[in-house]
Structure formats: structure tokens, C-alpha cells
Design a protein around this motif. Structure first.
Motif, PDB file in Angstrom:
ATOM      1  N   THR A 108      -2.577 -10.771   1.867  1.00 48.43           N
ATOM      2  CA  THR A 108      -1.528  -9.794   1.541  1.00 48.43           C
ATOM      3  C   THR A 108      -2.177  -8.418   1.448  1.00 48.43           C
ATOM      4  OG1 THR A 108      -0.206 -11.416   0.353  1.00 48.43           O
ATOM      5  CG2 THR A 108       0.145  -9.123  -0.235  1.00 48.43           C
ATOM      6  N   ALA A 109      -1.676  -7.475   2.243  1.00 49.56           N
ATOM      7  CA  ALA A 109      -2.287  -6.140   2.285  1.00 49.56           C
ATOM      8  C   ALA A 109      -1.719  -5.262   1.181  1.00 49.56           C
ATOM      9  CB  ALA A 109      -2.015  -5.487   3.642  1.00 49.56           C
ATOM     10  N   ALA A 110      -2.603  -4.527   0.503  1.00 46.10           N
ATOM     11  CA  ALA A 110      -2.165  -3.581  -0.530  1.00 46.10           C
ATOM     12  C   ALA A 110      -2.894  -2.259  -0.286  1.00 46.10           C
ATOM     13  CB  ALA A 110      -2.467  -4.127  -1.921  1.00 46.10           C
ATOM     14  N   PRO A 111      -2.416  -1.479   0.694  1.00 49.74           N
ATOM     15  CA  PRO A 111      -3.104  -0.208   0.969  1.00 49.74           C
ATOM     16  C   PRO A 111      -2.865   0.793  -0.155  1.00 49.74           C
ATOM     17  CG  PRO A 111      -1.265  -0.560   2.530  1.00 49.74           C
ATOM     18  CD  PRO A 111      -1.261  -1.711   1.573  1.00 49.74           C
ATOM     19  N   LEU A 112      -3.923   1.443  -0.622  1.00 47.44           N
ATOM     20  CA  LEU A 112      -3.798   2.412  -1.719  1.00 47.44           C
ATOM     21  C   LEU A 112      -4.183   3.795  -1.208  1.00 47.44           C
ATOM     22  CD1 LEU A 112      -5.506   0.419  -4.654  1.00 47.44           C
ATOM     23  CD2 LEU A 112      -3.068   0.621  -4.147  1.00 47.44           C
ATOM     24  N   ASN A 113      -3.595   4.814  -1.834  1.00 50.87           N
ATOM     25  CA  ASN A 113      -3.902   6.198  -1.455  1.00 50.87           C
ATOM     26  C   ASN A 113      -5.373   6.487  -1.784  1.00 50.87           C
ATOM     27  OD1 ASN A 113      -4.133   8.940  -1.258  1.00 50.87           O
ATOM     28  ND2 ASN A 113      -2.235   9.404  -2.365  1.00 50.87           N
ATOM     29  N   PRO A 114      -6.203   6.811  -0.785  1.00 52.51           N
ATOM     30  CA  PRO A 114      -7.627   7.029  -1.070  1.00 52.51           C
ATOM     31  C   PRO A 114      -7.862   8.219  -1.998  1.00 52.51           C
ATOM     32  CG  PRO A 114      -7.159   7.247   1.297  1.00 52.51           C
ATOM     33  CD  PRO A 114      -5.863   6.956   0.628  1.00 52.51           C
ATOM     34  N   ALA A 115      -6.839   9.068  -2.177  1.00 54.11           N
ATOM     35  CA  ALA A 115      -7.022  10.248  -3.043  1.00 54.11           C
ATOM     36  C   ALA A 115      -6.820   9.915  -4.529  1.00 54.11           C
ATOM     37  CB  ALA A 115      -6.042  11.338  -2.620  1.00 54.11           C
ATOM     38  N   TYR A 116      -6.486   8.676  -4.838  1.00 56.90           N
ATOM     39  CA  TYR A 116      -6.320   8.338  -6.253  1.00 56.90           C
ATOM     40  C   TYR A 116      -7.616   8.594  -7.025  1.00 56.90           C
ATOM     41  CZ  TYR A 116      -1.919   5.736  -5.561  1.00 56.90           C
ATOM     42  OH  TYR A 116      -0.635   5.379  -5.284  1.00 56.90           O
ATOM     43  N   VAL A 117      -7.450   8.889  -8.327  1.00 56.89           N
ATOM     44  CA  VAL A 117      -8.631   9.027  -9.183  1.00 56.89           C
ATOM     45  C   VAL A 117      -8.881   7.664  -9.857  1.00 56.89           C
ATOM     46  CG1 VAL A 117      -8.306  11.493  -9.569  1.00 56.89           C
ATOM     47  CG2 VAL A 117      -7.214   9.866 -11.122  1.00 56.89           C
ATOM     48  N   GLU A 118     -10.011   7.591 -10.550  1.00 49.80           N
ATOM     49  CA  GLU A 118     -10.453   6.310 -11.118  1.00 49.80           C
ATOM     50  C   GLU A 118      -9.357   5.619 -11.947  1.00 49.80           C
ATOM     51  OE1 GLU A 118     -14.318   6.607 -12.794  1.00 49.80           O
ATOM     52  OE2 GLU A 118     -14.009   4.806 -14.034  1.00 49.80           O
ATOM     53  N   LYS A 119      -8.675   6.431 -12.792  1.00 47.12           N
ATOM     54  CA  LYS A 119      -7.645   5.861 -13.670  1.00 47.12           C
ATOM     55  C   LYS A 119      -6.537   5.185 -12.851  1.00 47.12           C
ATOM     56  CE  LYS A 119      -4.664   8.049 -16.549  1.00 47.12           C
ATOM     57  NZ  LYS A 119      -4.152   9.331 -16.859  1.00 47.12           N
ATOM     58  N   GLU A 120      -6.179   5.841 -11.752  1.00 48.75           N
ATOM     59  CA  GLU A 120      -5.109   5.284 -10.915  1.00 48.75           C
ATOM     60  C   GLU A 120      -5.579   4.000 -10.233  1.00 48.75           C
ATOM     61  OE1 GLU A 120      -2.633   9.163  -9.453  1.00 48.75           O
ATOM     62  OE2 GLU A 120      -4.782   9.168  -9.055  1.00 48.75           O
ATOM     63  N   PHE A 121      -6.812   4.015  -9.706  1.00 44.98           N
ATOM     64  CA  PHE A 121      -7.322   2.782  -9.079  1.00 44.98           C
ATOM     65  C   PHE A 121      -7.341   1.642 -10.087  1.00 44.98           C
ATOM     66  CE2 PHE A 121      -9.412   5.559  -5.768  1.00 44.98           C
ATOM     67  CZ  PHE A 121      -8.678   5.041  -4.707  1.00 44.98           C
ATOM     68  N   LEU A 122      -7.737   1.971 -11.318  1.00 38.33           N
ATOM     69  CA  LEU A 122      -7.800   0.928 -12.343  1.00 38.33           C
ATOM     70  C   LEU A 122      -6.410   0.328 -12.556  1.00 38.33           C
ATOM     71  CD1 LEU A 122      -9.570  -0.501 -14.414  1.00 38.33           C
ATOM     72  CD2 LEU A 122      -8.998   1.272 -16.067  1.00 38.33           C
ATOM     73  N   PHE A 123      -5.400   1.210 -12.683  1.00 40.42           N
ATOM     74  CA  PHE A 123      -4.039   0.715 -12.894  1.00 40.42           C
ATOM     75  C   PHE A 123      -3.609  -0.183 -11.734  1.00 40.42           C
ATOM     76  CE2 PHE A 123       0.408   1.015 -11.705  1.00 40.42           C
ATOM     77  CZ  PHE A 123       1.013   0.463 -12.832  1.00 40.42           C
ATOM     78  N   TYR A 124      -3.754   0.327 -10.490  1.00 46.83           N
ATOM     79  CA  TYR A 124      -3.225  -0.418  -9.343  1.00 46.83           C
ATOM     80  C   TYR A 124      -3.992  -1.723  -9.109  1.00 46.83           C
ATOM     81  CZ  TYR A 124      -0.178   3.496  -8.392  1.00 46.83           C
ATOM     82  OH  TYR A 124       0.793   4.447  -8.511  1.00 46.83           O
ATOM     83  N   MET A 125      -5.313  -1.662  -9.241  1.00 44.91           N
ATOM     84  CA  MET A 125      -6.063  -2.904  -8.957  1.00 44.91           C
ATOM     85  C   MET A 125      -5.815  -3.962 -10.022  1.00 44.91           C
ATOM     86  SD  MET A 125      -9.427  -2.394  -6.856  1.00 44.91           S
ATOM     87  CE  MET A 125     -10.118  -0.813  -7.122  1.00 44.91           C
ATOM     88  N   GLU A 126      -5.643  -3.519 -11.270  1.00 43.30           N
ATOM     89  CA  GLU A 126      -5.332  -4.488 -12.329  1.00 43.30           C
ATOM     90  C   GLU A 126      -3.952  -5.079 -12.106  1.00 43.30           C
ATOM     91  OE1 GLU A 126      -7.389  -4.150 -16.581  1.00 43.30           O
ATOM     92  OE2 GLU A 126      -6.056  -2.479 -16.099  1.00 43.30           O
ATOM     93  N   ASP A 127      -2.982  -4.172 -11.793  1.00 43.02           N
ATOM     94  CA  ASP A 127      -1.611  -4.628 -11.615  1.00 43.02           C
ATOM     95  C   ASP A 127      -1.521  -5.595 -10.433  1.00 43.02           C
ATOM     96  OD1 ASP A 127       0.967  -4.347 -12.758  1.00 43.02           O
ATOM     97  OD2 ASP A 127       1.645  -3.313 -10.955  1.00 43.02           O
ATOM     98  N   LEU A 128      -2.304  -5.316  -9.395  1.00 42.34           N
ATOM     99  CA  LEU A 128      -2.279  -6.172  -8.202  1.00 42.34           C
ATOM    100  C   LEU A 128      -2.976  -7.503  -8.432  1.00 42.34           C
ATOM    101  CD1 LEU A 128      -3.347  -3.589  -5.452  1.00 42.34           C
ATOM    102  CD2 LEU A 128      -1.197  -4.866  -5.486  1.00 42.34           C
ATOM    103  N   GLN A 129      -3.865  -7.521  -9.444  1.00 41.70           N
ATOM    104  CA  GLN A 129      -4.763  -8.683  -9.600  1.00 41.70           C
ATOM    105  C   GLN A 129      -5.458  -8.909  -8.258  1.00 41.70           C
ATOM    106  OE1 GLN A 129      -3.526 -11.716 -12.325  1.00 41.70           O
ATOM    107  NE2 GLN A 129      -3.969  -9.814 -13.375  1.00 41.70           N
ATOM    108  N   ALA A 130      -6.069  -7.803  -7.782  1.00 38.23           N
ATOM    109  CA  ALA A 130      -6.631  -7.828  -6.418  1.00 38.23           C
ATOM    110  C   ALA A 130      -7.698  -8.905  -6.282  1.00 38.23           C
ATOM    111  CB  ALA A 130      -7.204  -6.463  -6.090  1.00 38.23           C
ATOM    112  N   ARG A 131      -7.666  -9.600  -5.150  1.00 35.83           N
ATOM    113  CA  ARG A 131      -8.641 -10.667  -4.871  1.00 35.83           C
ATOM    114  C   ARG A 131      -9.891 -10.058  -4.248  1.00 35.83           C
ATOM    115  NH1 ARG A 131     -11.525 -14.085  -5.039  1.00 35.83           N
ATOM    116  NH2 ARG A 131     -11.543 -16.208  -4.224  1.00 35.83           N
TER     117      ARG A 131
END
Ligand code: AMP
Length: 607
Positions: free
Chosen positions: A72-95
Motif C-alpha cells: 500500500t503506497a503512502a506518498p508523503l510531501n517531502p517538504a514536511y518537517v520532523e514533527k509532521e513526519f512523526l505524525f504521519y508515519m505513526e498514524d500510518l503504522q508504516a511498515r
């Protein structure tokens, strides 16, 4: 779809980008198959969410397709800052997380901190779109193999301007239905070539520009980022038959070649598509005049795997201001109780059909509100006309509540945009001490265009009821936008706080001092500066009458009530009152009143 394309369109180009050999449909399929195998050996299988943080371009397009094909693809905006990556990757439970080799993106450190395996994308010898994945081998994924129709291919988050972003899962069936509907609307053929300027972490770019194009056996040019200055060169170089963008991008393209009279640009384009936000009718006309091709406005949203409605190609009618006819799904207008409304009546736009998500992930509350008797409520307000064309009047959450009056800001944008030289106009809510919310607007002018707040308010007063006229109009070089290039109305008051804040300036003449003192008395406030807006200070029509009556008594002549709506600051009102005391100016004002509104506004501007 990709496998079928490989056998039907084999050597024809599928993806193109600067400085590289085109990637054919066959090569694309090979690359996807190799990548799925690599993912399996890295422990990633069907249903595993993989965060993708890659720069825009062909590698990202291929990675999205390949990850969707086996996980399952979850493309994220590369311009996100650390806090945003933390939120999205946690929420996604990225594998897993995919980043370019040697990437220094903060996403990497976040993945390490969460224990999410990092997979590097290593470019191949033969250029972009041909790469391999490198990471630590893991036990083979439990459900390894190619995805099936009901597997989730893509997850994206909603923009979440007012609440926590919601996760939208879209299956292969959803994505392909949307791609097919777009292909049918635009009559896409294998000979069509799309110039993609949309970011590939947004549904518009992924589905309209990549999937719909490939679905028709056509090709897509993957640019690295939207760049209005490079746009004419891209048309020359790639000879695309269409491009699709958000209105702010179209506006930027038009702003490149402003000097009228506009000469139609002879290009390879067959049509232009606009979606993801309202296309102001003057921009539509400007594009059609500039490029000499039809502009097709469509209505899309992430939860519908993008397209829900679209204007058709000629010879069928495209209606400026409308987002067109439902495409492959049902569209209805519901009232608050969920009952369907007849055409012509305004309510909430609802949809149901094969491209609509089954529901937000891990969010039963949001699903309970969003779904109603099989309909998905879009949160947009609109109506259908007798021919089934949909008109969006605004987003329900963006309505401005000015003392109980619900105002759709789009109507104000459109009036301001009609003033000569206005390139962008966005009305938005600002907090108000007694009304709750008041209206402000941010305006971007074309290079060399001249306008001032008083003239624009005057123009708006001639076209809108007084309560809809912005109390403040500020001029900015650019309106802040989200990562996808869309204007985010909600939160604009905070983002433009500095521009909105007027520093106190003492009244400078006797009349200004008289006006300021009178406003102070009536509004019972301590001090009023020469540029403070009477309405932003809490003034209303009743108080306006009191101010003008008292001023009239002091000056010895009657002042018509509309004066304060046109001149809401002590500086503007005092200037007007001084003019009213001079007879020859009175005569000029009377002459001006006889002119049509546009000409009057232009004359006032010149004065
Ligand atoms: P997104 O999920 O980012 O694609 O945003 C979807 C929202 O964008 C919709 O719910 C609408 O509010 C807005 N939108 C999309 N297309 C249009 C359009 N053509 N006119 C007006 N609003 C639009």
C-alpha cells in the motif's frame, strides 16, 4: 492494468522526463514487477503501508505504481518537517519508508526513532524510472504477491485544516474506476500525452495525471516541480496534448504573458483541465483565449479517488462556474436530515459510486458523520441545475458567520477578481469582538496593476450586499498555499496576521481628529487610529448612523449613511467629508455618480 498495457502498447512511451530515455509500457511493467519482488524480500507484502518520501518526478511515479502493486503506497510531501513526519508515519503504522539513496530527509531519523525499516532507492545505470531498492533483508512478507482489486493501493491524509488529518484508504478498484471515469470524460487515447505539474503526493496528480493517462495507454511527462516560467518551454519540448492543474497554477501561467491583447498560443494542447479548487471564470476565459483550447473544470476530492464531476468536452456545454456533470458515480444534494433536495436547491453535495472510499481508517466517529444511507457527505455546499450540472458554492466549514449571516467566501472572491488587474483574491474570516467573525480579503495584483483598498471596497459595494463587503482588503505578493498549491482559506487570518495588523497612527487633520473622537464616543473605545476600520472595531449599521448623525451636527450638513461603508476609516471618511464641503468637488462627485461602476472605479483610482 499495467500488465495489459505492456502487452497492448509494449514499446510506446508511458513515462517521460527531462534528460532520460522514455520508459515504455513494457519497461514500466518490468520495473514494477522487479520492485514488487524486491519489496517481498524486504519483508513488505500486500496491505503493508509504505511511506514514500521522494522528490517529484518519474521515480516517484514508478515507485507509487510499484508499491501499490505489491503493498500500500503512502506518498508523503517531502517538504514536511520532523514533527509532521512523526505524525504521519505513526498514524500510518508504516511498515517501511522509501527514500532516495543518501537522503538527509528528517523522515529518515523519524523512521529510525519509530523502528521503521528504511529502504533506499538506488538509481539504475539507465536513468530515471529504472532503479532498485536496497534495505536490510527480512523474512518474506506473510501475504506476498500482486495486489487484488479490493486491496488498499493508496492511503492519503485529508488536509486537516480544522481537525486532525483523516486517513483515506483507496482500493485498486477505487483508483481504476476514477482513472476510467477521467479517461472517458476527456476521451483520452493512446496518442494523448499529459504534462504533469501536480505533486505526486496529491490525489489529483496520482490519479488524473498518471493513472488516467496510463489507463488509456497514453503517456505522462513527469516534471520535477511546477514552474510557471518553464511552462512555455515544456509545451515546446514535450508537445503534450493536455495538462491538469489547480487554479493557482493556471493563474501563475496566465500571469507570465499578461500584456493584452492576448495572442492565442499555438501549442499541441487539445484541452486544459482544472480541478481541486474553484476555477474563477475570468481565469477560465483567460486560458481559453491564450491557448485557444477548451478548459475543462472538474470536481475532485481524495475520498472519491479524485474525480466526481466534470464539464464535458465540446460540443457539449461547459458552464463557467460549474464543476459539470457527475462522472461514473451518483451525485445528490442533501439537506441536514439527509433527505435528497430537488434541483435548484442548495445543500450538501453527497456522492456514491465505485470510486468512493469505504471509509476513513481507524476513525469510526468521522465515518458515522460522513456516511448517510450509503451516501458520502463531501462537506461541500452546492446545487444542481435542471441539466444536472453541479455548482459548488463553498465548503461548509469555510462559510463565514458574520453576526449570524452565513457568507460563502467564493462569491466575494469572484467579485474582487472581476476588478481589472486583480490576479488572485481570497476572502476569509477574521475574529470580530461582537460579530464573532468579520470578512477580510487578500488580493494579489498583476505586475504593474494599481488598486487601493478604498477603490476595491467601492467596487465590491456596487456588486455585493453591504454585509458581504470585506471590512479589510490587504494586498499581498502571494497568498499562502498548502503543499498541493491550493489556497487554504481556513487559518489564513493567522497566516496573514502581520499584514492584517494595522499599526496605530494618530489622526492627522482636524477632520480626522473629529471623526476619530466621534467613533470613540459611539463605540465607547479608548482611541481610534486614522487607519482603523470602524466595522473591525465593532461598528454596525446602527452605530454607523449614530456616528454620521453626530458628525453631521458638528459639520452642519447631512451625511448619507452609505458614506461610512465606502469610507470606514477616519482617514478615508475625513477625506470624503472635506471633499463634501467643497462645491466644485461636489459637482465632480455628481458627475462620477452618473458613470457606469467600472468606469467610476477607474476614475477614482486615477484621482
Ligand atoms: P482534495 O481532497 O485535496 O482533492 O480536496 C477536495 C476539495 O477541494 C473538495 O471537497 C472541494 O471542496 C474542493 N474542490 C475540488 N474541486 C473543486 C472545484 N472544481 N471547484 C470548487 N471546489 C473544488
Amino acid at each position: 492494468m499495467l500488465e495489459q498495457n505492456a502487452s497492448h502498447f509494449g514499446a510506446r512511451a508511458a513515462l517521460l522526463s527531462d534528460g532520460d530515455e522514455p520508459l515504455s509500457h513494457q519497461q514500466l511493467w518490468n520495473q514494477v514487477a522487479v520492485t514488487v519482488t524486491a519489496l517481498i524480500s524486504l519483508g513488505v507484502g500486500r496491505g503493508d503501508r509504505v511511506a514514500i518520501v521522494l522528490p517529484q518526478g518519474q521515480d516517484l511515479a514508478v515507485t507509487f505504481l510499484a508499491v501499490a502493486a505489491g503493498a500500500t503506497a503512502a506518498p508523503l510531501n517531502p517538504a514536511y518537517v520532523e514533527k509532521e513526519f512523526l505524525f504521519y508515519m505513526e498514524d500510518l503504522q508504516a511498515r517501511a519508508l522509501i527514500v532516495p539513496r543518501d537522503s538527509d530527509s528528517p523522515a529518515r531519523a523519524v523512521a529510525d526513532s519509530l523502528g521503521v525499516p528504511v529502504i533506499e532507492l538506488i538509481p539504475g545505470e539507465n536513468g530515471v524510472g529504472r532503479f532498485h531498492l536496497s534495505g536490510v533483508s527480512r523474512p518474506l512478507a506473510a501475504s506476498a504477491g500482486f495486489a487484488e482489486a479490493d486491496d488498499v493501493a493508496l492511503v492519503l491524509h485529508t488536509s486537516g485544516t480544522t481537525s486532525r488529518p483523516k486517513m483515506v484508504p483507496l482500493t485498486h478498484a477505487n483508483l481504476l474506476a476514477a482513472a476510467r471515469h477521467i479517461g472517458a470524460t476527456l476521451q483520452l487515447q493512446p496518442t494523448d500525452r499529459c504534462l504533469n505539474v501536480m505533486p505526486l503526493f496529491h490525489i489529483h496528480g496520482l490519479v488524473a495525471c498518471v493513472l488516467a493517462s496510463l489507463g488509456a495507454g497514453g503517456s505522462t511527462v513527469c516534471t520535477r516541480a511546477f514552474d510557471a516560467e518553464r511552462f512555455p518551454g515544456w509545451l515546446e519540448q514535450w508537445k503534450p496534448s493536455w495538462y491538469s492543474a489547480v487554479p493557482t497554477m493556471h493563474q501563475a501561467i496566465l500571469a507570465q504573458g499578461q500584456a493584452p491583447p492576448i495572442q492565442p498560443v499555438r501549442s499541441s494542447l487539445r484541452f486544459i483541465r482544472s480541478s481541486s479548487a474553484a476555477l474563477p471564470p475570468p481565469v477560465m476565459t483567460g486560458l481559453e483565449e491564450t491557448f485557444g483550447v477548451p478548459v475543462i473544470e472538474s470536481y475532485g476530492m481524495t475520498e472519491a479517488a479524485h474525480q466526481m464531476a466534470s464539464n464535458p468536452l465540446p460540443p457539449r456545454a461547459r458552464k463557467p462556474g460549474s464543476v459539470g456533470l457527475a462522472t461514473g458515480l451518483e451525485v445528490a444534494i442533501l439537506d441536514e436530515a439527509g433527505e435528497t433536495l430537488a434541483s435548484g436547491r442548495t445543500g450538501e453535495v453527497a456522492i456514491r459510486g465505485p470510486n468512493v472510499t469505504c471509509g476513513y481508517a481507524n476513525n469510526p466517529e468521522a465515518n458515522a458523520t460522513a456516511f448517510c444511507r450509503g451516501w458520502f457527505r463531501t462537506g461541500d455546499q452546492g446545487h444542481l441545475d435542471g441539466e444536472g450540472y453541479l455548482f459548488i458554492t463553498g465548503r461548509l466549514k469555510e462559510l463565514i458567520n458574520r453576526g449570524g449571516e452565513k457568507i460563502a467566501p467564493r462569491e466575494i472572491d469572484e467579485v474582487l477578481l472581476a476588478y481589472p488587474g486583480v490576479q488572485q483574491a481570497v476572502a476569509f474570516a477574521v475574529p470580530h469582538p461582537s460579530l464573532g467573525e468579520d470578512i477580510a480579503a487578500a488580493v494579489v495584483l498583476n505586475n504593474g496593476a494599481v488598486a487601493c483598498e478604498a477603490v476595491l471596497r467601492e467596487f465590491a459595494l456596487d456588486r455585493l450586499p453591504t454585509f458581504k463587503v470585506p471590512s479589510r482588503i490587504i494586498f499581498v505578493n502571494d497568498v499562502p498555499k498548502g503543499g498541493t498549491g491550493k489556497i487554504q482559506r481556513i487559518g489564513l487570518a493567522d497566516r496573514l496576521a502581520t499584514a492584517l495588523g494595522v499599526a496605530y497612527e494618530a489622526p492627522a487633520s482636524d477632520t480626522e481628529r473629529l471623526v476619530a473622537a466621534t467613533i470613540c464616543e459611539v463605540l465607547n473605545c479608548e482611541k481610534v487610529g486614522r487607519n482603523d476600520n470602524f466595522f473591525s472595531l465593532g461598528g454596525n449599521s446602527l452605530r454607523a448612523t449614530q456616528v454620521l448623525t453626530r458628525l453631521g451636527q458638528s459639520l452642519g450638513f447631512q451625511i448619507p449613511v452609505p458614506t461610512i461603508f465606502r469610507c470606514p476609516t477616519p482617514a478615508l471618511l475625513a477625506n470624503k467629508l472635506d471633499l463634501m464641503q467643497e462645491p466644485e468637488i461636489d459637482a465632480l462627485a455628481a458627475e462620477l455618480e452618473k458613470l457606469p461602476p467600472e468606469e467610476r472605479a477607474r476614475m477614482l483610482n486615477d484621482l
